[in-house]
Scaffold this motif. Structure first.
Motif, PDB file in Angstrom:
ATOM      1  N   VAL A 194       0.887  -1.164   0.000  1.00 16.96           N
ATOM      2  CA  VAL A 194       0.000   0.000   0.000  1.00 16.96           C
ATOM      3  C   VAL A 194       0.930   1.221   0.000  1.00 16.96           C
ATOM      4  N   THR A 195       0.618   2.233  -0.799  1.00 16.62           N
ATOM      5  CA  THR A 195       1.509   3.400  -0.852  1.00 16.62           C
ATOM      6  C   THR A 195       1.211   4.292   0.362  1.00 16.62           C
ATOM      7  N   ILE A 196       1.733   3.861   1.500  1.00 16.19           N
ATOM      8  CA  ILE A 196       1.409   4.480   2.793  1.00 16.19           C
ATOM      9  C   ILE A 196       1.870   5.939   2.835  1.00 16.19           C
ATOM     10  N   GLY A 197       3.095   6.175   2.365  1.00 15.14           N
ATOM     11  CA  GLY A 197       3.626   7.540   2.398  1.00 15.14           C
ATOM     12  C   GLY A 197       2.749   8.490   1.586  1.00 15.14           C
ATOM     13  N   ALA A 198       2.363   8.048   0.401  1.00 14.65           N
ATOM     14  CA  ALA A 198       1.524   8.892  -0.455  1.00 14.65           C
ATOM     15  C   ALA A 198       0.173   9.151   0.207  1.00 14.65           C
ATOM     16  N   MET A 199      -0.342   8.140   0.925  1.00 15.86           N
ATOM     17  CA  MET A 199      -1.624   8.315   1.628  1.00 15.86           C
ATOM     18  C   MET A 199      -1.484   9.314   2.780  1.00 15.86           C
ATOM     19  N   GLU A 200      -0.374   9.205   3.511  1.00 15.44           N
ATOM     20  CA  GLU A 200      -0.146  10.110   4.644  1.00 15.44           C
ATOM     21  C   GLU A 200      -0.066  11.557   4.141  1.00 15.44           C
ATOM     22  N   LYS A 201       0.631  11.707   3.030  1.00 13.64           N
ATOM     23  CA  LYS A 201       0.758  13.040   2.412  1.00 13.64           C
ATOM     24  C   LYS A 201      -0.618  13.536   1.958  1.00 13.64           C
ATOM     25  N   HIS A 202      -1.374  12.661   1.312  1.00  8.08           N
ATOM     26  CA  HIS A 202      -2.688  13.040   0.794  1.00  8.08           C
ATOM     27  C   HIS A 202      -3.618  13.480   1.925  1.00  8.08           C
ATOM     28  N   ILE A 203      -3.640  12.705   2.998  1.00  3.12           N
ATOM     29  CA  ILE A 203      -4.526  13.021   4.128  1.00  3.12           C
ATOM     30  C   ILE A 203      -4.164  14.398   4.697  1.00  3.12           C
ATOM     31  N   THR A 204      -2.856  14.634   4.903  1.00  2.01           N
ATOM     32  CA  THR A 204      -2.466  15.890   5.563  1.00  2.01           C
ATOM     33  C   THR A 204      -2.542  17.076   4.607  1.00  2.01           C
ATOM     34  N   ASP A 205      -2.241  16.865   3.330  1.00  3.06           N
ATOM     35  CA  ASP A 205      -2.410  17.962   2.361  1.00  3.06           C
ATOM     36  C   ASP A 205      -3.887  18.375   2.301  1.00  3.06           C
ATOM     37  N   THR A 206      -4.773  17.380   2.368  1.00  4.30           N
ATOM     38  CA  THR A 206      -6.210  17.679   2.387  1.00  4.30           C
ATOM     39  C   THR A 206      -6.556  18.481   3.647  1.00  4.30           C
ATOM     40  N   ALA A 207      -5.963  18.071   4.778  1.00  2.00           N
ATOM     41  CA  ALA A 207      -6.230  18.770   6.048  1.00  2.00           C
ATOM     42  C   ALA A 207      -5.800  20.241   5.948  1.00  2.00           C
ATOM     43  N   TRP A 208      -4.642  20.477   5.324  1.00  2.52           N
ATOM     44  CA  TRP A 208      -4.198  21.876   5.150  1.00  2.52           C
ATOM     45  C   TRP A 208      -5.181  22.638   4.266  1.00  2.52           C
ATOM     46  N   ALA A 209      -5.568  21.994   3.172  1.00  2.00           N
ATOM     47  CA  ALA A 209      -6.458  22.671   2.222  1.00  2.00           C
ATOM     48  C   ALA A 209      -7.814  22.976   2.869  1.00  2.00           C
ATOM     49  N   GLU A 210      -8.269  22.084   3.758  1.00  5.58           N
ATOM     50  CA  GLU A 210      -9.585  22.256   4.389  1.00  5.58           C
ATOM     51  C   GLU A 210      -9.530  23.128   5.653  1.00  5.58           C
ATOM     52  N   GLY A 211      -8.324  23.521   6.068  1.00  2.91           N
ATOM     53  CA  GLY A 211      -8.191  24.366   7.266  1.00  2.91           C
ATOM     54  C   GLY A 211      -8.279  23.587   8.572  1.00  2.91           C
ATOM     55  N   TRP A 212      -8.016  22.266   8.523  1.00  2.00           N
ATOM     56  CA  TRP A 212      -8.087  21.472   9.758  1.00  2.00           C
ATOM     57  C   TRP A 212      -6.789  21.545  10.558  1.00  2.00           C
ATOM     58  N   VAL A 213      -5.714  22.022   9.923  1.00  2.00           N
ATOM     59  CA  VAL A 213      -4.421  22.070  10.628  1.00  2.00           C
ATOM     60  C   VAL A 213      -4.342  23.393  11.389  1.00  2.00           C
ATOM     61  N   LYS A 214      -4.261  23.300  12.706  1.00  2.00           N
ATOM     62  CA  LYS A 214      -4.331  24.512  13.552  1.00  2.00           C
ATOM     63  C   LYS A 214      -3.013  24.728  14.309  1.00  2.00           C
ATOM     64  N   PRO A 215      -2.703  25.974  14.661  1.00  2.00           N
ATOM     65  CA  PRO A 215      -1.522  26.223  15.487  1.00  2.00           C
ATOM     66  C   PRO A 215      -1.687  25.559  16.853  1.00  2.00           C
ATOM     67  N   PRO A 216      -0.565  25.237  17.515  1.00  2.00           N
ATOM     68  CA  PRO A 216      -0.698  24.658  18.866  1.00  2.00           C
ATOM     69  C   PRO A 216      -1.360  25.660  19.806  1.00  2.00           C
ATOM     70  N   ARG A 217      -2.466  25.252  20.421  1.00  2.00           N
ATOM     71  CA  ARG A 217      -3.196  26.149  21.334  1.00  2.00           C
ATOM     72  C   ARG A 217      -3.302  25.468  22.690  1.00  2.00           C
ATOM     73  N   PRO A 218      -2.466  25.852  23.670  1.00  2.00           N
ATOM     74  CA  PRO A 218      -2.542  25.190  24.981  1.00  2.00           C
ATOM     75  C   PRO A 218      -3.832  25.532  25.701  1.00  2.00           C
ATOM     76  N   ARG A 219      -4.310  24.604  26.537  1.00  2.00           N
ATOM     77  CA  ARG A 219      -5.512  24.886  27.340  1.00  2.00           C
ATOM     78  C   ARG A 219      -5.215  25.959  28.379  1.00  2.00           C
ATOM     79  N   ARG A 220      -3.995  25.902  28.930  1.00  2.00           N
ATOM     80  CA  ARG A 220      -3.604  26.968  29.859  1.00  2.00           C
ATOM     81  C   ARG A 220      -2.110  27.229  29.693  1.00  2.00           C
TER      82      ARG A 220
END
Ligand code: FAD
Ligand code: SF4
Length: 478
Positions: free
Chosen positions: A118-144
């Motif tokens: 299975v082209t795991i690396g390509a899948m990992e890239k695809h999932i995270t590139d999609t996350a960036w495009a959809e705005g799901w990747v957020k800066p680290p925000r601590p609770r406190r």
């Protein structure tokens, strides 16, 4: 039928695929080209045929690959991203540049049974590139927010992964790097055709947006001592990498036109980033129109030969003293280099660099491979009378890297090192011989991989968190 048996029956029924060169090329290309959703879903669903997560066991950050593939196959990419980013701070980077053939994909059960991984690396890239495009990747925000601060020396993958983890815990994180850009070898080592620099820069921006403070052009040892950083912070992490290039100690090694791999790659990366560089413009670090010989057989050598091809070298040869099977570099990279026109001269080593002022060639000798040594690799010895000459205008040496003398450089004589010159750390806590000073990445492991640096950075961050909390508890109890 029990589910395990059903899985194996499915495996047995699947047709084995004999890959042509064109298909292999396509597999390579998909790391760098858009990986459209139907193909991604098809790849992800292939994992359902397997019940044994050898891929996860052989991933240094223990990515939960089977589960994020299942989620991706079901079209639940947001959940796949949440799962994948829980174990890896930079999945889209690993998806692009991990040597998957030696890690997850090389151990995929489908690969082991000759059905093609299975082209795991390509899948990992695809999932995270999609996350960036959809705005799901957020800066680290601590609770406190926490009042304690951590100083991190080195903005490579180990330092950045630790910065991300510590910031999420609420620490005030300061990253110091001697370069003008953050990213370490992600920016200045790995060529842009393997890893687009914007991919790295947006991660740095995200960390800065989340409150991580970057001090660039700040060299520890020049702009401050380690002692000063220890006074400024509650804990310090050294993640400074290994940069001392192993030298070529042959007759003629001081001729002009003989350059170290990292100098050559840094120049190429800088030019790609828009910097103007005298050594590139005057041709010293530019392969255009030249007969290039690269000495070495590791991944850095592969990056040099492939960069030289892209710069328009007249010819590019790679001289390596062992054979293909004994190469330390990834076989995938060798195949790519060959397809791009690089000529490999196996079982050959340089004896002397020829030229009058500027290099004009190498006198080389064929090598015989003897019995395997303790590491399992065959020792090469020169074959009498087999000398030959290779013409060259540019010789790039890629013989590996050793650690710099960190205790001297940082003015910290009590910082213990191993026999290899890497920093000595307590394996359980990642702490060096100086209390409150931790270390991670190549400076502990020796030249290694990005994904191992990320793992080490995460482990060190957890140890630092534990160390600071324990100190706070002690203070509260006093
Ligand atoms: C040419 C090349 C290609 C590679 N390709 C791959 C690949 O395709 N895939 C892969 O997985 N791995 C690859 N690697 C290996 C990988 O890049 C390293 O293992 C990884 O970057 C190590 O991370 P690190 O954070 O420990 O160190 P680094 O990435 O080296 O970062 C260390 C940082 O510390 C900074 N620093 C050093 N000294 C000081 C100081 N005194 N003061 C302040 N800052 C300092 C440096 O400027 C640097 O930014 C490659 C390595 C090279 C050299
Ligand atoms: S991080 Fe590297 S080894 Fe782990 S799954 Fe991703 S590509 Fe494979």
């Amino acid at each position: 039928m029990p589910s395990k048996m059903l899985q194996f029956t499915r495996l047995a029924q699947a047709r084995p695929t004999k890959r042509t060169n064109a298909e292999r090329r396509r597999d390579f290309d998909e790391i760098y080209q858009p990986f459209e959703t139907p193909r991604a879903a098809e790849q992800a669903s292939r994992c359902e045929q397997c019940g044994i997560p050898f891929c996860q066991i052989h991933c240094p950050v223990a990515n939960n690959i089977p589960d994020w593939l299942m989620l991706a196959a079901a079209g639940r990419l947001d959940e796949a991203y949440a799962l994948s980013s829980a174990t890896n701070n930079f999945p889209e980077i690993c998806g692009r540049i991990c040597p998957q053939d030696r890690l997850c994909e090389g151990n995929c059960v489908l690969e082991q049974s000759h059905h093609g991984a299975v082209t795991i690396g390509a899948m990992e890239k695809h999932i995270t590139d999609t996350a960036w495009a959809e705005g799901w990747v957020k800066p680290p925000r601590p609770r406190r927010e926490r009042p304690e601060s951590v100083g991190i020396i080195g903005a490579g993958p180990a330092g950045l992964a630790a910065a991300d983890q510590l910031r999420k815990q609420g620490y005030q994180v300061h990253v110091y790097d001697r370069h003008d850009r953050a990213g370490g070898l992600l920016i200045y080592g790995i060529p842009a055709f393997k890893l687009d620099k914007d991919i790295v820069a947006r991660r740095t921006r995200l960390l800065a947006d989340g409150g991580v403070t970057f001090h660039l052009n700040f060299a520890v040892g020049r702009d401050s001592s380690l002692t000063e950083l220890r006074q400024r912070h509650d804990a310090v992490l050294i993640a400074s990498g290994v940069y001392k290039a192993r030298p070529l100690t042959l007759q003629g090694a001081t001729l002009t036109g003989i350059v170290a791999a990292l100098d050559y790659l840094i120049a190429s990366n800088r030019v790609g980033l828009g910097d103007s560089l005298k050594a590139f413009e005057d041709g010293s670090l530019n392969a255009a129109g030249k007969r290039v010989v690269v000495i070495g057989g590791g991944d850095t050598a592969m990056d040099c030969v492939r960069t030289a091809i892209r710069q328009g070298a007249q010819s590019v040869k790679c001289l390596y003293r062992r054979d293909r099977g004994n190469m330390p570099g990834s076989q995938r990279e060798v195949r790519n280099a060959e397809e791009e026109g690089v000529e490999f001269i196996w079982q050959s080593a340089p004896e002397a660099l020829l030229g009058d002022g500027h290099v004009t060639g190498l006198r080389s000798v064929k090598m015989h491979l003897g019995v395997a040594d303790a590491s399992g690799r065959q020792a090469p010895t020169p074959v009498d009378g087999s000398q030959f000459t290779l013409p060259a205008d540019l010789v790039i040496t890629a013989l590996g890297f050793d650690p710099e003398d960190v205790p001297t450089l940082f003015g910290a004589a009590d910082l213990a090192v191993t026999r290899r010159g890497t920093l000595a750390v307590d394996e359980a806590t990642a702490m060096t011989t100086l209390p409150g000073v931790f270390a991670a990445g190549d400076i502990v492991r020796g030249a290694s991989l990005v994904v191992w640096a990320i793992k080490d950075g995460r482990d060190a961050a957890a140890a630092i968190d534990h160390f600071i909390r324990a100190a706070a508890d002690r203070r509260a109890a006093e």
